[in-house]
Design a protein around this motif. Structure first.
Motif, PDB file in Angstrom:
ATOM      1  N   ALA A   1      80.024  56.517  36.537  1.00 52.51           N
ATOM      2  CA  ALA A   1      79.251  55.413  35.965  1.00 52.51           C
ATOM      3  C   ALA A   1      79.612  55.284  34.494  1.00 52.51           C
ATOM      4  CB  ALA A   1      77.768  55.683  36.124  1.00 52.51           C
ATOM      5  N   PRO A   2      79.653  54.074  33.991  1.00 52.12           N
ATOM      6  CA  PRO A   2      79.967  53.925  32.569  1.00 52.12           C
ATOM      7  C   PRO A   2      78.890  54.577  31.713  1.00 52.12           C
ATOM      8  CG  PRO A   2      79.264  51.832  33.504  1.00 52.12           C
ATOM      9  CD  PRO A   2      79.380  52.809  34.639  1.00 52.12           C
ATOM     10  N   ALA A   3      79.308  55.167  30.629  1.00 53.97           N
ATOM     11  CA  ALA A   3      78.364  55.841  29.739  1.00 53.97           C
ATOM     12  C   ALA A   3      77.465  54.790  29.086  1.00 53.97           C
ATOM     13  CB  ALA A   3      79.117  56.622  28.671  1.00 53.97           C
ATOM     14  N   PRO A   4      76.178  55.094  28.959  1.00 52.04           N
ATOM     15  CA  PRO A   4      75.293  54.118  28.316  1.00 52.04           C
ATOM     16  C   PRO A   4      75.655  53.976  26.839  1.00 52.04           C
ATOM     17  CG  PRO A   4      74.123  56.175  28.714  1.00 52.04           C
ATOM     18  CD  PRO A   4      75.471  56.298  29.370  1.00 52.04           C
ATOM     19  N   ALA A   5      75.454  52.788  26.332  1.00 55.10           N
ATOM     20  CA  ALA A   5      75.759  52.528  24.928  1.00 55.10           C
ATOM     21  C   ALA A   5      74.750  53.261  24.053  1.00 55.10           C
ATOM     22  CB  ALA A   5      75.707  51.035  24.652  1.00 55.10           C
ATOM     23  N   SER A   6      75.214  53.751  22.928  1.00 49.81           N
ATOM     24  CA  SER A   6      74.330  54.451  22.006  1.00 49.81           C
ATOM     25  C   SER A   6      73.363  53.460  21.365  1.00 49.81           C
ATOM     26  CB  SER A   6      75.147  55.151  20.922  1.00 49.81           C
ATOM     27  OG  SER A   6      75.753  54.179  20.093  1.00 49.81           O
ATOM     28  N   LEU A   7      72.301  53.982  20.789  1.00 47.53           N
ATOM     29  CA  LEU A   7      71.338  53.117  20.114  1.00 47.53           C
ATOM     30  C   LEU A   7      72.008  52.374  18.968  1.00 47.53           C
ATOM     31  CD1 LEU A   7      68.184  55.405  20.001  1.00 47.53           C
ATOM     32  CD2 LEU A   7      68.561  53.385  21.413  1.00 47.53           C
ATOM     33  N   TRP A   8      72.934  53.024  18.294  1.00 45.90           N
ATOM     34  CA  TRP A   8      73.640  52.392  17.190  1.00 45.90           C
ATOM     35  C   TRP A   8      74.452  51.198  17.687  1.00 45.90           C
ATOM     36  CZ3 TRP A   8      78.797  51.675  15.947  1.00 45.90           C
ATOM     37  CH2 TRP A   8      79.040  51.249  14.639  1.00 45.90           C
ATOM     38  N   ALA A   9      75.162  51.370  18.796  1.00 44.14           N
ATOM     39  CA  ALA A   9      75.975  50.284  19.336  1.00 44.14           C
ATOM     40  C   ALA A   9      75.093  49.160  19.868  1.00 44.14           C
ATOM     41  CB  ALA A   9      76.891  50.801  20.439  1.00 44.14           C
ATOM     42  N   ARG A  10      73.976  49.514  20.515  1.00 39.36           N
ATOM     43  CA  ARG A  10      73.086  48.481  21.046  1.00 39.36           C
ATOM     44  C   ARG A  10      72.431  47.675  19.942  1.00 39.36           C
ATOM     45  NH1 ARG A  10      69.349  51.433  25.235  1.00 39.36           N
ATOM     46  NH2 ARG A  10      70.095  53.197  24.083  1.00 39.36           N
ATOM     47  N   SER A  11      72.209  48.277  18.780  1.00 38.01           N
ATOM     48  CA  SER A  11      71.545  47.557  17.703  1.00 38.01           C
ATOM     49  C   SER A  11      72.420  46.436  17.158  1.00 38.01           C
ATOM     50  CB  SER A  11      71.165  48.521  16.578  1.00 38.01           C
ATOM     51  OG  SER A  11      72.330  48.987  15.920  1.00 38.01           O
ATOM     52  N   ALA A  12      73.720  46.512  17.372  1.00 36.04           N
ATOM     53  CA  ALA A  12      74.631  45.500  16.852  1.00 36.04           C
ATOM     54  C   ALA A  12      74.829  44.341  17.819  1.00 36.04           C
ATOM     55  CB  ALA A  12      75.980  46.136  16.549  1.00 36.04           C
ATOM     56  N   ARG A  13      74.323  44.479  19.035  1.00 36.34           N
ATOM     57  CA  ARG A  13      74.516  43.432  20.029  1.00 36.34           C
ATOM     58  C   ARG A  13      73.341  42.466  20.029  1.00 36.34           C
ATOM     59  NH1 ARG A  13      76.170  47.654  24.646  1.00 36.34           N
ATOM     60  NH2 ARG A  13      78.183  48.203  23.789  1.00 36.34           N
ATOM     61  N   PRO A  14      73.608  41.183  20.105  1.00 35.26           N
ATOM     62  CA  PRO A  14      72.494  40.238  20.201  1.00 35.26           C
ATOM     63  C   PRO A  14      71.801  40.373  21.545  1.00 35.26           C
ATOM     64  CG  PRO A  14      74.602  39.096  20.325  1.00 35.26           C
ATOM     65  CD  PRO A  14      74.900  40.530  20.046  1.00 35.26           C
TER      66      PRO A  14
END
Length: 70
Positions: free
Chosen positions: A38-51
């Motif tokens: 399964a793809p690794a979940p995105a980190s909180l840091w990476a998710r914060s940059a996504r709209p």
């Protein structure tokens, strides 16, 4: 290969029962198909940059809305 033929045979040496058990375990583990990871979940840091939510819209005040939390 017929049903009464062995799957493998020892051609040299005299392995112990434990060694044969380890060999059978390795062969059984390597012969099973591997499920795709399964793809690794995105980190909180990476998710914060996504709209999130709706796409950003152009227009009056859009630059300000782009920087505000939703």
């Amino acid at each position: 290969m017929s049903a009464d033929e062995p799957l493998f045979r020892v051609v040299r040496g005299v392995p112990t029962a434990e060694e044969l058990a380890a060999l059978v375990g390795v062969i059984a583990a390597r012969s099973r198909p591997v499920a795709p990871a399964a793809p690794a979940p995105a980190s909180l840091w990476a998710r914060s940059a996504r709209p999130t939510g709706a796409a950003l819209a152009a227009g009056r005040g859009a630059w300000r809305a782009a920087g505000l939390p939703r």
